[in-house]
Scaffold this motif. Sequence first.
Motif, mmCIF file in Angstrom:
data_model
loop_
_atom_site.group_PDB
_atom_site.id
_atom_site.type_symbol
_atom_site.label_atom_id
_atom_site.label_comp_id
_atom_site.label_asym_id
_atom_site.label_seq_id
_atom_site.Cartn_x
_atom_site.Cartn_y
_atom_site.Cartn_z
ATOM 1 N N ILE A 284 0.858 -1.189 0.000
ATOM 2 C CA ILE A 284 0.000 0.000 0.000
ATOM 3 C C ILE A 284 0.891 1.234 0.000
ATOM 4 O O ILE A 284 1.802 1.347 0.814
ATOM 5 C CB ILE A 284 -0.933 0.007 1.235
ATOM 6 C CG1 ILE A 284 -1.888 -1.182 1.174
ATOM 7 C CG2 ILE A 284 -1.712 1.318 1.314
ATOM 8 C CD1 ILE A 284 -2.741 -1.343 2.418
ATOM 9 N N ASN A 285 0.629 2.134 -0.920
ATOM 10 C CA ASN A 285 1.425 3.349 -1.068
ATOM 11 C C ASN A 285 1.264 4.230 0.165
ATOM 12 O O ASN A 285 0.164 4.695 0.478
ATOM 13 C CB ASN A 285 0.973 4.111 -2.324
ATOM 14 C CG ASN A 285 1.883 5.273 -2.657
ATOM 15 O OD1 ASN A 285 2.272 6.048 -1.789
ATOM 16 N ND2 ASN A 285 2.225 5.403 -3.926
ATOM 17 N N THR A 286 2.364 4.463 0.879
ATOM 18 C CA THR A 286 2.284 5.241 2.128
ATOM 19 C C THR A 286 2.189 6.748 1.878
ATOM 20 O O THR A 286 1.906 7.507 2.805
ATOM 21 C CB THR A 286 3.504 4.951 3.023
ATOM 22 O OG1 THR A 286 4.702 5.215 2.298
ATOM 23 C CG2 THR A 286 3.496 3.504 3.478
ATOM 24 N N ASP A 287 2.427 7.190 0.640
ATOM 25 C CA ASP A 287 2.267 8.612 0.313
ATOM 26 C C ASP A 287 0.791 8.961 0.108
ATOM 27 O O ASP A 287 0.331 10.041 0.496
ATOM 28 C CB ASP A 287 3.059 8.971 -0.944
ATOM 29 C CG ASP A 287 4.563 8.901 -0.719
ATOM 30 O OD1 ASP A 287 5.003 9.190 0.414
ATOM 31 O OD2 ASP A 287 5.287 8.542 -1.671
ATOM 32 N N THR A 288 0.056 8.030 -0.516
ATOM 33 C CA THR A 288 -1.353 8.295 -0.812
ATOM 34 C C THR A 288 -2.311 7.558 0.137
ATOM 35 O O THR A 288 -3.436 8.002 0.346
ATOM 36 C CB THR A 288 -1.683 7.872 -2.256
ATOM 37 O OG1 THR A 288 -1.495 6.451 -2.382
ATOM 38 C CG2 THR A 288 -0.786 8.596 -3.244
ATOM 39 N N GLY A 289 -1.860 6.426 0.688
ATOM 40 C CA GLY A 289 -2.753 5.612 1.525
ATOM 41 C C GLY A 289 -3.958 5.121 0.753
ATOM 42 O O GLY A 289 -5.032 4.878 1.321
ATOM 43 N N LYS A 290 -3.776 4.921 -0.535
ATOM 44 C CA LYS A 290 -4.899 4.572 -1.409
ATOM 45 C C LYS A 290 -5.237 3.085 -1.312
ATOM 46 O O LYS A 290 -4.348 2.237 -1.190
ATOM 47 C CB LYS A 290 -4.524 4.927 -2.854
ATOM 48 C CG LYS A 290 -5.605 4.670 -3.879
ATOM 49 C CD LYS A 290 -5.082 5.008 -5.267
ATOM 50 C CE LYS A 290 -6.102 4.636 -6.340
ATOM 51 N NZ LYS A 290 -5.541 4.843 -7.706
ATOM 52 N N VAL A 291 -6.537 2.757 -1.368
ATOM 53 C CA VAL A 291 -6.957 1.359 -1.437
ATOM 54 C C VAL A 291 -6.404 0.764 -2.733
ATOM 55 O O VAL A 291 -6.536 1.368 -3.803
ATOM 56 C CB VAL A 291 -8.501 1.251 -1.440
ATOM 57 C CG1 VAL A 291 -8.939 -0.200 -1.628
ATOM 58 C CG2 VAL A 291 -9.073 1.811 -0.150
ATOM 59 N N PRO A 292 -5.741 -0.391 -2.670
ATOM 60 C CA PRO A 292 -5.195 -0.998 -3.885
ATOM 61 C C PRO A 292 -6.258 -1.133 -4.976
ATOM 62 O O PRO A 292 -7.421 -1.445 -4.688
ATOM 63 C CB PRO A 292 -4.719 -2.375 -3.405
ATOM 64 C CG PRO A 292 -4.410 -2.172 -1.954
ATOM 65 C CD PRO A 292 -5.431 -1.178 -1.463
ATOM 66 N N ASP A 293 -5.858 -0.859 -6.218
ATOM 67 C CA ASP A 293 -6.815 -0.850 -7.328
ATOM 68 C C ASP A 293 -7.578 -2.165 -7.453
ATOM 69 O O ASP A 293 -8.782 -2.174 -7.738
ATOM 70 C CB ASP A 293 -6.079 -0.563 -8.647
ATOM 71 C CG ASP A 293 -5.566 0.870 -8.729
ATOM 72 O OD1 ASP A 293 -6.063 1.720 -7.956
ATOM 73 O OD2 ASP A 293 -4.668 1.135 -9.554
ATOM 74 N N SER A 294 -6.887 -3.291 -7.250
ATOM 75 C CA SER A 294 -7.550 -4.591 -7.405
ATOM 76 C C SER A 294 -8.665 -4.758 -6.383
ATOM 77 O O SER A 294 -9.735 -5.302 -6.693
ATOM 78 C CB SER A 294 -6.524 -5.720 -7.257
ATOM 79 O OG SER A 294 -5.890 -5.681 -5.989
ATOM 80 N N VAL A 295 -8.440 -4.271 -5.160
ATOM 81 C CA VAL A 295 -9.455 -4.352 -4.110
ATOM 82 C C VAL A 295 -10.599 -3.390 -4.403
ATOM 83 O O VAL A 295 -11.779 -3.734 -4.276
ATOM 84 C CB VAL A 295 -8.841 -4.036 -2.732
ATOM 85 C CG1 VAL A 295 -9.922 -3.933 -1.662
ATOM 86 C CG2 VAL A 295 -7.820 -5.098 -2.350
ATOM 87 N N ALA A 296 -10.254 -2.169 -4.816
ATOM 88 C CA ALA A 296 -11.271 -1.149 -5.089
ATOM 89 C C ALA A 296 -12.230 -1.602 -6.187
ATOM 90 O O ALA A 296 -13.445 -1.404 -6.089
ATOM 91 C CB ALA A 296 -10.598 0.163 -5.479
ATOM 92 N N ARG A 297 -11.683 -2.229 -7.237
ATOM 93 C CA ARG A 297 -12.537 -2.688 -8.341
ATOM 94 C C ARG A 297 -13.538 -3.727 -7.873
ATOM 95 O O ARG A 297 -14.732 -3.654 -8.181
ATOM 96 C CB ARG A 297 -11.682 -3.255 -9.481
ATOM 97 C CG ARG A 297 -11.005 -2.213 -10.356
ATOM 98 C CD ARG A 297 -10.515 -2.823 -11.657
ATOM 99 N NE ARG A 297 -9.642 -3.970 -11.428
ATOM 100 C CZ ARG A 297 -8.318 -3.884 -11.276
ATOM 101 N NH1 ARG A 297 -7.738 -2.696 -11.317
ATOM 102 N NH2 ARG A 297 -7.582 -4.969 -11.097
ATOM 103 N N VAL A 298 -13.069 -4.720 -7.133
ATOM 104 C CA VAL A 298 -13.957 -5.794 -6.679
ATOM 105 C C VAL A 298 -14.973 -5.267 -5.670
ATOM 106 O O VAL A 298 -16.161 -5.608 -5.740
ATOM 107 C CB VAL A 298 -13.142 -6.961 -6.077
ATOM 108 C CG1 VAL A 298 -14.034 -7.905 -5.295
ATOM 109 C CG2 VAL A 298 -12.431 -7.725 -7.177
#
Length: 392
Positions: A284-298
């Motif tokens: 997980i990108n610590t600069d953005t704290g973004k939900v991983p794309d694969s998880v977000a899509r599902v």
Amino acid sequence: MKYINIPKGNNQKVYIDTRWVPEAYINYLLENEYDVISDSSLVTDDTFFLTPCLDEHINKEKNDYVSKKMKKLRECFAGEEVCEPLTITFPSDKFPETTPSLPFVMKNIEENGGFEKFIVRTPEQLNLLKRFYKEINDYDFEYRVKSAQKSWSCLGEIIFDRITGHSNKGISLFIYDYKDIFHERIVLQEYVETPTIYNTSMRVLTSSTGEILCASLKYMEPSLPDENKRYHGYFDTYLSDPSSPYFLGNESIISNTVAGGNSILLRKNNYSAKEKEILSAHNINTDTGKVPDSVARVATKIAIHCRREIGAISGMDFIYDNKSKTWKFLEQHEFPMLTTYAQAHNIPLPEDDLEECAFHRELDLNVRLHALINYMNKKYSQKKDSKKLNLK
């Protein structure tokens, strides 16, 4: 109770299971010109499902609803990197002939908060679990008979009927059929090894319109069974209690904050060194704290595709597989705990335990209104875009 402000409904249909929603909440929707319906046979494609729709006019048995929901949910994994761990259900009359490779997890799919999850690491534990399955109906009956006889010793000798649970002294026992409970609620699931010393999982809260409302990475140090703990639940009582003859002797594998775990809110501005280390280990990108794309899509696909069965909001749990370096789907909750949402929106949690239940109920109802606002905003935006196209 104070509700967040919502736009005028203009007779927008909103489905509500009235068993879950107070009358004041329904009146609030009616006052704002929403058409509230509680008969799922009257819904249309445009209906907003504020609460899960159990489709009771179609599915007379709860199992029908659960199996249909799971089938729709699993359709969302097609073509995606995220999938379920290998999962095996119980036949109606025997222990599964094939199990996942050791170690694997046995869990009660109807329990929340991390309860009734057991890791089976060794052949000895597997054999004990099989013996538990074979013997538990009789053992549970005899155990509860002895407890009742001790509690009601003032009545003299008490004899219980094994079939009905009735006794010669006017008191009764409820007869549990653990075979049915295994069949209806228990699955055996591939054990997923996570990348740090902690038990970890990601909770993603979604709106049925496809927004990710918030997310957090839960982490908790593994713990051994506590001899002083009081156990509850059909299986915890026997499998987790060190005094039980069926004690599996396994460590805790849960990460839930309600069980004492910690939470790292995603999309924060700053992370501590420890938080960065844990997040980085989970890719997980610590600069953005973004939900991983694969998880977000599902998560988005499930929220939209299963909106009828899930309702306005959904809590979904994912786990990072350190071997495959991919995320896997664990479970979905129609009525999730909303501590992460409160944290993301700077809503202070109550300090008084007596207020906690009321707080979470009010928060749940308001988060559903948040999802309704998202729906109405999208609907109005689409109408505006359609008018612009027609003008051209």
